[in-house]
Design an enzyme around this catalytic site. Structure first.
Site, PDB file in Angstrom:
ATOM      1  CG  HIS A 185      -1.866   1.125   1.311  1.00 34.73           C
ATOM      2  ND1 HIS A 185      -3.203   0.943   1.607  1.00 34.73           N
ATOM      3  CD2 HIS A 185      -1.713   2.460   1.144  1.00 34.73           C
ATOM      4  CE1 HIS A 185      -3.823   2.112   1.603  1.00 34.73           C
ATOM      5  NE2 HIS A 185      -2.935   3.056   1.341  1.00 34.73           N
TER       6      HIS A 185
ATOM      7  CG  HIS B 112      -0.697   7.072  -0.873  1.00 36.76           C
ATOM      8  ND1 HIS B 112      -1.930   7.206  -1.468  1.00 36.76           N
ATOM      9  CD2 HIS B 112      -0.917   6.380   0.275  1.00 36.76           C
ATOM     10  CE1 HIS B 112      -2.853   6.633  -0.712  1.00 36.76           C
ATOM     11  NE2 HIS B 112      -2.269   6.111   0.358  1.00 36.76           N
TER      12      HIS B 112
ATOM     13  CE  LYS C 207      -7.678   1.973  -0.440  1.00 38.93           C
ATOM     14  NZ  LYS C 207      -6.606   2.919  -0.229  1.00 38.93           N
TER      15      LYS C 207
ATOM     16  CG  HIS D 167      -9.647   4.477   3.484  1.00 40.83           C
ATOM     17  ND1 HIS D 167      -8.433   5.138   3.558  1.00 40.83           N
ATOM     18  CD2 HIS D 167     -10.331   4.866   4.588  1.00 40.83           C
ATOM     19  CE1 HIS D 167      -8.398   5.891   4.647  1.00 40.83           C
ATOM     20  NE2 HIS D 167      -9.551   5.752   5.286  1.00 40.83           N
TER      21      HIS D 167
ATOM     22  CG  HIS E  87      -4.868   2.013   5.928  1.00 43.41           C
ATOM     23  ND1 HIS E  87      -6.222   2.024   6.183  1.00 43.41           N
ATOM     24  CD2 HIS E  87      -4.692   2.746   4.806  1.00 43.41           C
ATOM     25  CE1 HIS E  87      -6.818   2.735   5.256  1.00 43.41           C
ATOM     26  NE2 HIS E  87      -5.924   3.182   4.408  1.00 43.41           N
TER      27      HIS E  87
ATOM     28  CG  ASP F 225      -1.563   4.691   4.146  1.00 45.10           C
ATOM     29  OD1 ASP F 225      -1.631   5.134   2.977  1.00 45.10           O
ATOM     30  OD2 ASP F 225      -2.355   5.023   5.048  1.00 45.10           O
TER      31      ASP F 225
END
Ligand code: NCD
Ligand code: ZN
Length: 329
Positions: free
Chosen positions: A12, A14, A94, A131, A165, A237
């Site tokens: 995960h 970004h 996602k 999420h 997460h 994350d």
């Protein structure tokens, strides 16, 4: 003392876009064999063009590193022919509830309206990464969302659902209720409780979604990770924001951990006396759950102090200025 990690994976991540992407990408691609790339760009990754374009940009930037970007699409109702065509190019889709976190405004409003897409994903064997937060009181959001996970797990028993997460004891307990549920856990949620974020002076660089919860919740995460639970995978994350977006009124959510994640995890696993389980958490469990064949890449850590920089470019990292006993060889 040395430690070799075989094909570490960040499930995960970004990477952002433009200059930020160019800057942060090598800080992952140098140390990991692959990562699951989140689609919450300013314009979400929700078409074949955007996906191809984003992937090419990433691949071109890290050609020399032996790094596989596992791409994701931003969830919205998609037709079967589109998903059938694109399935080989993505690791999953996602799902963000609308407005729940950074750049998720175009997320899903009413989940049950997405039923058809879940059915198609189940048929095509496309994992659903979630999420998992409701729009309720901030500390109850993840626990409230467990009802939705339950609905998904029961109605789509062949759909691989990943609770991204996770931060609560309740989510840890939920994990074993259904075979088709897995979870990712971040580095920072193994270390933080809400006290660290707002218990004293307010710490913008420790603010993320989902927010860190109680010490009891954190201990449940540690317990499940250090026990070597096979449904639990590392997903950093790591979510970079420039300092001006963190140190201001209206601090952006996200903690930047990519360049220090592996040495910090080695430190934690060693403290818990289970260093031999690190390989499972940062690679093997993901390989098994997602059925991956990662690029072969050995990452060497050595027991040598690593002083975490105060800044990486315009970003303040997690644990800035702290010294870890493990570093990259
Ligand atoms: C992430 C981001 O900045 O994109 N922020 C965060 O606090 N984790 C989005 C997300 O994963 O929620
Ligand atoms: Zn994220």
């Amino acid at each position: 003392m040395e430690l070799t990690i075989i094909s570490p994976l960040d499930m995960h991540l970004h990477l952002r876009e433009a200059e930020m992407l160019d800057f942060v990408l090598p800080l992952t691609s140098s140390y990991f064999a692959g990562a699951v790339i989140m689609p919450n760009l300013q314009q979400p990754v929700d078409s074949k063009d955007r996906l191809t374009h984003y992937r090419e940009r990433i691949v071109n930037q890290c050609k020399d590193h032996g790094f596989e970007p596992y791409m994701t699409l931003f969830f919205k109702p998609y037709p079967a022919n589109f998903l059938d065509e694109i399935k080989e190019q993505i690791i999953g889709i996602k799902l963000y509830p609308a407005g729940i976190t950074t750049q998720s405004e175009q997320g899903v409003g009413e989940l049950k309206e997405a039923r058809d897409t879940f059915t198609i994903m189940e048929d095509l064997n496309i994992p659903l990464l979630v999420h998992g937060e409701s729009h309720g009181y901030v500390l109850d959001r993840e626990e409230e969302f467990l009802q939705t996970y339950l609905w998904l797990a029961e109605n789509f028993p062949k759909l691989h659902i990943i609770m991204e997460h996770i931060t609560t004891r309740a989510a840890v307990e939920f994990l074993d209720k259904y075979d088709n549920i897995s979870a990712t856990v971040t580095l920072h949620h193994l270390l933080l409780s809400l006290d660290d974020v707002i218990g004293g002076l307010m710490k913008p660089h420790l603010f993320c979604k989902p927010v860190a919860k109680s010490p009891r919740d954190r201990d449940a995460l540690k317990q499940v990770v250090f026990s070597g639970h096979e449904k639990v995978m590392f997903g950093s994350d790591s979510a970079p924001h420039p300092i001006h977006a963190k140190e201001c009124a209206g601090c952006a959510a996200g903690i930047f951990t990519a360049p220090l994640a592996l040495p910090a995890l080695a430190t934690l696993f060693e403290q818990e006396g289970c260093l031999e389980k690190l390989q499972l958490f940062v690679s093997d469990h993901a390989v098994n759950r997602y059925q991956l064949q990662p690029i072969k890449k050995n990452i060497q850590l050595v027991r040598k102090p690593f002083v975490i920089p105060e800044k990486y470019g315009t970003i303040t990292p997690f644990l800035a200025g702290k010294t870890l006993p493990w570093s990259y060889a």
